[in-house]
Design a protein around this motif. Structure first.
Motif, short mmCIF file in Angstrom:
data_model
loop_
_atom_site.label_atom_id
_atom_site.label_comp_id
_atom_site.label_asym_id
_atom_site.label_seq_id
_atom_site.Cartn_x
_atom_site.Cartn_y
_atom_site.Cartn_z
N LEU A 32 0.68 -1.19 0.15
CA LEU A 32 -0.05 0.10 0.05
C LEU A 32 1.01 1.33 0.01
CD1 LEU A 32 -2.82 1.26 -0.06
CD2 LEU A 32 -2.72 1.18 2.45
N ALA A 33 2.04 1.32 0.89
CA ALA A 33 2.87 2.62 0.97
C ALA A 33 3.50 2.65 -0.58
CB ALA A 33 3.89 2.29 1.88
N CYS A 34 4.00 1.66 -1.26
CA CYS A 34 4.61 1.56 -2.37
C CYS A 34 3.66 1.96 -3.73
CB CYS A 34 5.07 0.33 -2.84
SG CYS A 34 5.85 0.11 -4.35
N ALA A 35 2.48 1.63 -3.47
CA ALA A 35 1.30 2.03 -4.37
C ALA A 35 0.94 3.49 -4.37
CB ALA A 35 0.09 1.14 -4.33
N CYS A 36 1.00 3.89 -3.11
CA CYS A 36 0.69 5.32 -2.77
C CYS A 36 1.93 6.26 -2.83
CB CYS A 36 0.10 5.56 -1.48
SG CYS A 36 -1.64 4.54 -1.31
N ALA A 69 -7.88 -3.65 1.59
CA ALA A 69 -8.87 -3.95 0.61
C ALA A 69 -8.60 -2.71 -0.58
CB ALA A 69 -10.34 -3.63 0.99
N SER A 70 -8.84 -3.10 -1.73
CA SER A 70 -8.53 -2.25 -2.87
C SER A 70 -9.33 -0.91 -2.72
CB SER A 70 -8.91 -2.67 -4.06
OG SER A 70 -10.39 -2.95 -4.06
N LEU A 71 -10.17 -0.80 -1.94
CA LEU A 71 -10.98 0.76 -1.43
C LEU A 71 -10.01 1.43 -0.61
CD1 LEU A 71 -14.76 -0.49 -0.92
CD2 LEU A 71 -13.65 0.78 -2.92
N SER A 72 -9.19 0.59 0.19
CA SER A 72 -8.49 1.61 0.85
C SER A 72 -7.34 2.27 0.06
CB SER A 72 -7.56 0.59 1.90
OG SER A 72 -8.35 -0.20 2.83
N LEU A 73 -6.85 1.63 -0.86
CA LEU A 73 -5.72 2.07 -1.82
C LEU A 73 -6.42 3.46 -2.43
CD1 LEU A 73 -3.38 2.34 -3.50
CD2 LEU A 73 -4.09 0.56 -5.06
N SER A 74 -7.62 3.14 -2.92
CA SER A 74 -8.29 4.36 -3.76
C SER A 74 -8.50 5.35 -2.58
CB SER A 74 -9.78 4.08 -3.81
OG SER A 74 -10.39 5.05 -4.62
N ARG A 75 -8.94 5.12 -1.23
CA ARG A 75 -9.03 6.36 -0.12
C ARG A 75 -7.72 6.98 0.28
NH1 ARG A 75 -12.54 7.97 3.58
NH2 ARG A 75 -11.81 8.65 5.62
N ALA A 76 -6.71 5.75 0.38
CA ALA A 76 -5.37 6.52 0.66
C ALA A 76 -4.90 7.45 -0.54
CB ALA A 76 -4.30 5.33 1.06
N ARG A 77 -4.95 7.30 -1.57
CA ARG A 77 -4.76 8.13 -2.90
C ARG A 77 -5.27 9.42 -2.65
NH1 ARG A 77 -3.38 4.02 -7.89
NH2 ARG A 77 -1.57 3.32 -7.15
N LYS A 78 -6.59 9.40 -2.19
CA LYS A 78 -7.45 10.65 -2.18
C LYS A 78 -6.89 11.18 -1.07
CE LYS A 78 -11.51 8.70 -4.38
NZ LYS A 78 -12.79 8.19 -4.14
N LEU A 79 -6.63 11.02 0.06
CA LEU A 79 -6.13 11.60 1.27
C LEU A 79 -4.76 12.26 0.97
CD1 LEU A 79 -6.74 8.71 4.06
CD2 LEU A 79 -7.79 11.03 4.15
N ILE A 80 -3.85 11.43 0.42
CA ILE A 80 -2.70 11.86 -0.18
C ILE A 80 -3.02 13.02 -0.79
CG2 ILE A 80 -0.68 11.53 -1.28
CD1 ILE A 80 -0.91 8.42 -0.32
N ALA A 93 -8.62 16.19 5.42
CA ALA A 93 -8.65 15.49 4.25
C ALA A 93 -9.43 14.30 4.40
CB ALA A 93 -6.93 14.81 4.04
N ALA A 94 -9.60 13.54 5.41
CA ALA A 94 -10.29 12.54 5.79
C ALA A 94 -11.88 12.68 5.48
CB ALA A 94 -10.05 11.85 7.11
N LEU A 95 -12.38 13.91 6.19
CA LEU A 95 -13.56 14.80 6.08
C LEU A 95 -13.90 14.79 4.76
CD1 LEU A 95 -16.26 15.54 7.28
CD2 LEU A 95 -15.17 17.93 7.47
N LEU A 96 -12.95 15.21 3.88
CA LEU A 96 -13.24 15.55 2.30
C LEU A 96 -13.47 14.23 1.75
CD1 LEU A 96 -10.82 18.52 1.67
CD2 LEU A 96 -13.11 18.60 1.89
N VAL A 97 -12.62 13.22 1.98
CA VAL A 97 -12.80 12.09 1.41
C VAL A 97 -14.17 11.41 1.71
CG1 VAL A 97 -11.79 9.67 1.06
CG2 VAL A 97 -10.34 11.72 1.07
N ASP A 98 -14.34 11.42 2.90
CA ASP A 98 -15.73 11.00 3.51
C ASP A 98 -16.85 11.45 2.61
OD1 ASP A 98 -14.67 9.49 5.23
OD2 ASP A 98 -14.89 10.72 6.95
N LEU A 99 -16.87 12.93 2.44
CA LEU A 99 -17.84 13.70 1.84
C LEU A 99 -18.12 13.24 0.24
CD1 LEU A 99 -17.52 17.16 3.19
CD2 LEU A 99 -19.49 15.63 3.66
N LEU A 100 -16.90 12.96 -0.39
CA LEU A 100 -16.51 12.54 -1.76
C LEU A 100 -17.43 11.09 -2.08
CD1 LEU A 100 -13.25 13.69 -2.80
CD2 LEU A 100 -15.58 14.76 -3.68
N GLU A 101 -17.15 10.33 -0.69
CA GLU A 101 -17.57 9.03 -0.97
C GLU A 101 -19.08 8.91 -0.85
OE1 GLU A 101 -15.15 7.02 2.09
OE2 GLU A 101 -13.30 6.72 0.87
#
Length: 120
Positions: A32-36, A69-80, A93-101
């Motif tokens: 996950l760290a590498c992918a992000c 999970a793969s959804l964590s990858l998507s969420r992590a990339r948005k957070l970043i 950042a987490a609040l914004l991602v929550d709102l987008l989701e």
């Protein structure tokens, strides 16, 4: 202050992961760290703060046991993206991602509802 975002994302020991996310596939913390393209510690801090979730409900003390999970990858990339591009703190950042989701979920519900009415 250390930059949690890697300045040189791809080295001989790292490969940037791109492609289609598969729901059944779980990533290790290092994958996950590498992918992000972030430091492992960035993942640890976000999991400990409850901003990023592991597959298992109980967080092991041994981070190498963590799976994402793969959804964590998507969420992590948005957070970043929000943290890096807008200099947002992790909680904002987490609040914004929550709102987008939530918006995506609502759009899907509307689309399903509209398509159901068109069939009648």
């Amino acid at each position: 202050m250390n930059n949690p975002f890697m300045d040189n994302p791809v080295t001989t020991s790292q490969t940037l992961i791109n492609g289609v996310m598969i729901d059944e596939i779980h990533l290790t913390i290092d994958e996950l760290a590498c992918a992000c393209v972030v430091e492992r510690m960035w993942i640890v801090e976000h999991v400990q703060e409850g901003l990023l979730s592991c597959v298992s409900t109980e967080i092991s003390l041994d981070e190498s046991d963590w799976r994402f999970a793969s959804l964590s990858l998507s969420r992590a990339r948005k957070l970043i993206s929000f943290e890096r591009d807008f200099d947002a703190n992790p909680e904002v950042a987490a609040l914004l991602v929550d709102l987008l989701e939530e918006i995506a979920t609502l759009k899907l519900k509307i689309k399903r509802h509209q398509s159901g009415h068109q069939l009648v």
